[in-house]
Design a protein around this motif. Structure first.
Motif, PDB file in Angstrom:
ATOM      1  N   ARG A  53       0.852  -1.185   0.000  1.00 15.98           N
ATOM      2  CA  ARG A  53       0.000   0.000   0.000  1.00 15.98           C
ATOM      3  C   ARG A  53       0.886   1.232   0.000  1.00 15.98           C
ATOM      4  O   ARG A  53       1.830   1.335   0.774  1.00 15.98           O
ATOM      5  N   LEU A  54       0.556   2.175  -0.873  1.00 11.24           N
ATOM      6  CA  LEU A  54       1.266   3.447  -0.982  1.00 11.24           C
ATOM      7  C   LEU A  54       0.266   4.566  -0.712  1.00 11.24           C
ATOM      8  O   LEU A  54      -0.794   4.609  -1.339  1.00 11.24           O
ATOM      9  N   THR A  55       0.621   5.465   0.197  1.00  8.86           N
ATOM     10  CA  THR A  55      -0.254   6.590   0.515  1.00  8.86           C
ATOM     11  C   THR A  55       0.512   7.882   0.254  1.00  8.86           C
ATOM     12  O   THR A  55       1.508   8.176   0.925  1.00  8.86           O
ATOM     13  N   PHE A  56       0.046   8.632  -0.733  1.00  4.51           N
ATOM     14  CA  PHE A  56       0.646   9.909  -1.120  1.00  4.51           C
ATOM     15  C   PHE A  56      -0.193  11.023  -0.518  1.00  4.51           C
ATOM     16  O   PHE A  56      -1.409  11.068  -0.719  1.00  4.51           O
ATOM     17  N   THR A  57       0.447  11.935   0.212  1.00  6.81           N
ATOM     18  CA  THR A  57      -0.269  13.017   0.882  1.00  6.81           C
ATOM     19  C   THR A  57       0.411  14.344   0.571  1.00  6.81           C
ATOM     20  O   THR A  57       1.638  14.442   0.611  1.00  6.81           O
ATOM     21  N   ASP A  58      -0.402  15.343   0.278  1.00  9.36           N
ATOM     22  CA  ASP A  58       0.128  16.694   0.103  1.00  9.36           C
ATOM     23  C   ASP A  58      -0.816  17.682   0.772  1.00  9.36           C
ATOM     24  O   ASP A  58      -1.930  17.328   1.157  1.00  9.36           O
ATOM     25  N   ARG A  59      -0.356  18.896   0.927  1.00  8.95           N
ATOM     26  CA  ARG A  59      -1.154  19.980   1.506  1.00  8.95           C
ATOM     27  C   ARG A  59      -1.342  21.085   0.465  1.00  8.95           C
ATOM     28  O   ARG A  59      -1.410  22.264   0.791  1.00  8.95           O
ATOM     29  N   GLY A  60      -1.416  20.666  -0.793  1.00  8.09           N
ATOM     30  CA  GLY A  60      -1.545  21.622  -1.891  1.00  8.09           C
ATOM     31  C   GLY A  60      -2.950  22.155  -2.044  1.00  8.09           C
ATOM     32  O   GLY A  60      -3.767  22.070  -1.126  1.00  8.09           O
ATOM     33  N   PRO A  61      -3.251  22.674  -3.232  1.00  4.84           N
ATOM     34  CA  PRO A  61      -4.539  23.330  -3.465  1.00  4.84           C
ATOM     35  C   PRO A  61      -5.723  22.376  -3.569  1.00  4.84           C
ATOM     36  O   PRO A  61      -6.871  22.827  -3.581  1.00  4.84           O
ATOM     37  N   ALA A  63      -7.122  22.270   0.939  1.00  6.34           N
ATOM     38  CA  ALA A  63      -6.599  21.496   2.072  1.00  6.34           C
ATOM     39  C   ALA A  63      -5.689  20.339   1.671  1.00  6.34           C
ATOM     40  O   ALA A  63      -5.088  19.717   2.524  1.00  6.34           O
ATOM     41  N   GLY A  64      -5.600  20.033   0.391  1.00  8.71           N
ATOM     42  CA  GLY A  64      -4.687  18.985  -0.039  1.00  8.71           C
ATOM     43  C   GLY A  64      -5.377  17.722  -0.524  1.00  8.71           C
ATOM     44  O   GLY A  64      -6.599  17.626  -0.582  1.00  8.71           O
ATOM     45  N   THR A  65      -4.530  16.748  -0.867  1.00  4.49           N
ATOM     46  CA  THR A  65      -4.992  15.507  -1.483  1.00  4.49           C
ATOM     47  C   THR A  65      -4.257  14.325  -0.882  1.00  4.49           C
ATOM     48  O   THR A  65      -3.053  14.400  -0.621  1.00  4.49           O
TER      49      THR A  65
END
Length: 147
Positions: free
Chosen positions: A78-86, A127-129
């Motif tokens: 499992r890969l979880t990609f997190t950002d705080r972008g637009p 809040a991000g993706t």
């Protein structure tokens, strides 16, 4: 933590092109450790590369967490990609082929989704993706009775 878990469990920053290389290397190593065949490794690394690039370019950087998972299907990654972008204002549109918010071909999210077994995305504008994907190591077929 077992040697296998240590080789698979990771948290990697995604802040530069060099980090993209590290993500691809970690995903390939983890998938190989879990017994993924070459084709499944390649699909997962390709999906990870697309998602890591999206995290960097569109999400202003973030991180990926890799984790071993297991259930009735066997072992998976499992890969979880997190950002705080637009964030992504219209996720369904973004998953469609041909959609691009930049200079790309518009194959990133939809293409990544087709390369993995499980795909979820949670995005809130401002809040991000978070994108979570899981692939499962193919198990060899069971021999038929009488073989």
């Amino acid at each position: 933590m077992s040697g296998t878990a240590a080789a698979v469990e990771a948290r990697l920053p995604i802040r530069s092109d060099l980090d993209l290389v590290r993500v691809r290397q970690q995903v390939r190593q983890a998938a190989a450790t879990l017994g993924f065949g070459l084709v499944e490794q390649t699909k997962l690394v390709t999906a990870a590369s697309e998602l890591a690039r999206n995290t960097l370019v569109h999400g202003d950087g973030g991180e990926v967490r890799t984790a071993r998972v297991a259930d009735a299907r066997g072992q998976g990654l499992r890969l979880t990609f997190t950002d705080r972008g637009p964030g992504i204002p219209d996720v369904e549109r973004a998953l469609g082929d041909g959609y691009t918010s930049g200079d790309g071909l518009g194959m990133g999210l939809g293409g990544a989704r087709r390369l993995v077994h499980d795909f979820t995305i949670d995005s809130t504008p401002g809040a991000g993706t978070t994108v979570t994907v899981t692939s499962w190591a193919a198990r060899p077929p069971r021999p038929r009775e009488g073989q």
